[in-house]
Design a protein around this motif. Sequence first.
Motif, PDB file in Angstrom:
ATOM      1  N   ILE A  88      44.964  47.471  35.038  1.00  0.00           N
ATOM      2  CA  ILE A  88      44.685  48.302  35.839  1.00  0.00           C
ATOM      3  C   ILE A  88      44.996  49.845  35.296  1.00  0.00           C
ATOM      4  O   ILE A  88      43.994  50.969  36.074  1.00  0.00           O
ATOM      5  N   ALA A  89      45.943  49.669  34.131  1.00  0.00           N
ATOM      6  CA  ALA A  89      46.402  51.498  34.190  1.00  0.00           C
ATOM      7  C   ALA A  89      45.445  52.627  33.810  1.00  0.00           C
ATOM      8  O   ALA A  89      44.871  53.105  33.822  1.00  0.00           O
ATOM      9  N   HIS A  90      44.278  51.790  32.911  1.00  0.00           N
ATOM     10  CA  HIS A  90      43.230  52.322  32.212  1.00  0.00           C
ATOM     11  C   HIS A  90      41.791  52.166  32.710  1.00  0.00           C
ATOM     12  O   HIS A  90      41.856  52.608  32.134  1.00  0.00           O
ATOM     13  N   GLY A  91      41.740  51.454  33.886  1.00  0.00           N
ATOM     14  CA  GLY A  91      40.961  51.377  34.446  1.00  0.00           C
ATOM     15  C   GLY A  91      39.548  50.786  33.555  1.00  0.00           C
ATOM     16  O   GLY A  91      38.378  50.516  33.677  1.00  0.00           O
ATOM     17  N   HIS A  92      40.048  49.193  32.836  1.00  0.00           N
ATOM     18  CA  HIS A  92      39.081  48.352  31.949  1.00  0.00           C
ATOM     19  C   HIS A  92      38.578  46.881  33.160  1.00  0.00           C
ATOM     20  O   HIS A  92      39.088  46.331  33.430  1.00  0.00           O
ATOM     21  N   HIS A  93      37.937  48.006  33.936  1.00  0.00           N
ATOM     22  CA  HIS A  93      37.296  46.841  35.591  1.00  0.00           C
ATOM     23  C   HIS A  93      36.849  46.032  35.271  1.00  0.00           C
ATOM     24  O   HIS A  93      36.836  44.307  35.670  1.00  0.00           O
ATOM     25  N   GLU A  94      35.550  45.922  33.893  1.00  0.00           N
ATOM     26  CA  GLU A  94      34.997  43.930  33.668  1.00  0.00           C
ATOM     27  C   GLU A  94      36.117  43.171  32.761  1.00  0.00           C
ATOM     28  O   GLU A  94      36.353  42.181  33.318  1.00  0.00           O
ATOM     29  N   GLU A  95      37.040  44.092  32.094  1.00  0.00           N
ATOM     30  CA  GLU A  95      38.034  42.981  31.764  1.00  0.00           C
ATOM     31  C   GLU A  95      39.076  42.135  33.078  1.00  0.00           C
ATOM     32  O   GLU A  95      39.562  41.575  32.643  1.00  0.00           O
ATOM     33  N   LEU A  96      39.568  42.888  33.911  1.00  0.00           N
ATOM     34  CA  LEU A  96      40.302  43.078  34.746  1.00  0.00           C
ATOM     35  C   LEU A  96      39.457  41.502  35.345  1.00  0.00           C
ATOM     36  O   LEU A  96      40.688  41.032  36.389  1.00  0.00           O
ATOM     37  N   ALA A  97      38.684  41.911  36.163  1.00  0.00           N
ATOM     38  CA  ALA A  97      37.862  40.614  36.701  1.00  0.00           C
ATOM     39  C   ALA A  97      38.383  39.773  35.755  1.00  0.00           C
ATOM     40  O   ALA A  97      38.720  38.080  36.815  1.00  0.00           O
ATOM     41  N   MET A  98      38.079  39.196  34.222  1.00  0.00           N
ATOM     42  CA  MET A  98      38.167  37.857  34.309  1.00  0.00           C
ATOM     43  C   MET A  98      39.518  37.793  33.675  1.00  0.00           C
ATOM     44  O   MET A  98      39.541  36.847  34.081  1.00  0.00           O
ATOM     45  N   HIS A  99      40.572  39.097  33.713  1.00  0.00           N
ATOM     46  CA  HIS A  99      41.828  38.290  33.945  1.00  0.00           C
ATOM     47  C   HIS A  99      42.451  38.256  35.141  1.00  0.00           C
ATOM     48  O   HIS A  99      43.286  37.618  34.462  1.00  0.00           O
ATOM     49  N   LEU A 100      41.745  38.429  35.682  1.00  0.00           N
ATOM     50  CA  LEU A 100      42.313  37.967  37.058  1.00  0.00           C
ATOM     51  C   LEU A 100      42.021  36.976  37.527  1.00  0.00           C
ATOM     52  O   LEU A 100      43.180  35.972  37.698  1.00  0.00           O
ATOM     53  N   ARG A 101      40.727  36.285  36.441  1.00  0.00           N
ATOM     54  CA  ARG A 101      41.170  34.315  37.135  1.00  0.00           C
ATOM     55  C   ARG A 101      41.773  34.155  36.024  1.00  0.00           C
ATOM     56  O   ARG A 101      42.395  32.995  36.140  1.00  0.00           O
ATOM     57  N   ALA A 102      42.274  34.370  34.948  1.00  0.00           N
ATOM     58  CA  ALA A 102      42.723  34.129  34.225  1.00  0.00           C
ATOM     59  C   ALA A 102      44.557  33.999  33.969  1.00  0.00           C
ATOM     60  O   ALA A 102      44.870  33.012  34.019  1.00  0.00           O
ATOM     61  N   ALA A 103      44.638  35.057  35.194  1.00  0.00           N
ATOM     62  CA  ALA A 103      46.705  35.035  36.220  1.00  0.00           C
ATOM     63  C   ALA A 103      46.205  33.879  36.918  1.00  0.00           C
ATOM     64  O   ALA A 103      47.527  32.909  36.154  1.00  0.00           O
ATOM     65  N   LEU A 104      45.091  33.242  36.826  1.00  0.00           N
ATOM     66  CA  LEU A 104      45.229  31.773  38.283  1.00  0.00           C
ATOM     67  C   LEU A 104      45.326  30.677  37.875  1.00  0.00           C
ATOM     68  O   LEU A 104      46.557  29.544  37.730  1.00  0.00           O
ATOM     69  N   ARG A 105      45.029  30.419  36.428  1.00  0.00           N
ATOM     70  CA  ARG A 105      44.937  29.519  35.338  1.00  0.00           C
ATOM     71  C   ARG A 105      46.131  29.687  34.398  1.00  0.00           C
ATOM     72  O   ARG A 105      46.789  28.685  34.294  1.00  0.00           O
ATOM     73  N   ASN A 106      47.175  30.945  34.723  1.00  0.00           N
ATOM     74  CA  ASN A 106      47.969  30.892  33.966  1.00  0.00           C
ATOM     75  C   ASN A 106      48.870  30.404  34.905  1.00  0.00           C
ATOM     76  O   ASN A 106      50.388  30.430  34.551  1.00  0.00           O
ATOM     77  N   GLY A 107      49.170  30.333  35.907  1.00  0.00           N
ATOM     78  CA  GLY A 107      49.713  29.806  37.397  1.00  0.00           C
ATOM     79  C   GLY A 107      50.437  30.681  38.196  1.00  0.00           C
ATOM     80  O   GLY A 107      51.028  30.592  39.202  1.00  0.00           O
ATOM     81  N   LEU A 108      50.102  32.356  37.883  1.00  0.00           N
ATOM     82  CA  LEU A 108      50.202  33.447  39.036  1.00  0.00           C
ATOM     83  C   LEU A 108      49.683  32.948  40.141  1.00  0.00           C
ATOM     84  O   LEU A 108      48.464  31.968  40.565  1.00  0.00           O
ATOM     85  N   THR A 109      50.221  33.104  41.314  1.00  0.00           N
ATOM     86  CA  THR A 109      49.457  33.059  42.713  1.00  0.00           C
ATOM     87  C   THR A 109      49.026  33.941  42.993  1.00  0.00           C
ATOM     88  O   THR A 109      49.127  35.549  42.253  1.00  0.00           O
TER      89      THR A 109
END
Length: 134
Positions: free
Chosen positions: A77-98
């Motif tokens: 978010i801080a660095h504006g890496h939007h494509e990676e952000l979308a990927m890691h939002l999905r990953a965060a769910l896989r890692n147990g975040l709600t």
Amino acid sequence: MTRPAGSGLSDEERYDQGMAVRREVLSDAHVDRATANQTELTADFQDFITRVAWGDVWSRPGLDRRSRSVAVLSSLIAHGHHEELAMHLRAALRNGLTVDEIREVILQSAIYSGVPAANTAFRIATEVFGDDQA
């Protein structure tokens, strides 16, 4: 001091460890697409991120995957890496975040990374999770 996760492992073992973690965090489908799109130009980079990012850093015992996801989301978010952000939002769910916890991470980022960065992150999260979730 915590030793690096890849200490004592060969490059091949670090790669294998990294590929296993990468698949667990990002999904088989994502990793299969990335490897299928690999070219001669990108092959060394794919090897590097698999060994180092996934085989060494993501494999370290010092943080659990939920905590690593919070750190990654904040940084993206801080660095504006939007494509990676979308990927890691999905990953965060896989890692147990709600979704509620991810919302809090994005809101927190508004204070330290700026309202425009958080605004964009909320837009991307809405695209990733749908209107009902984000």
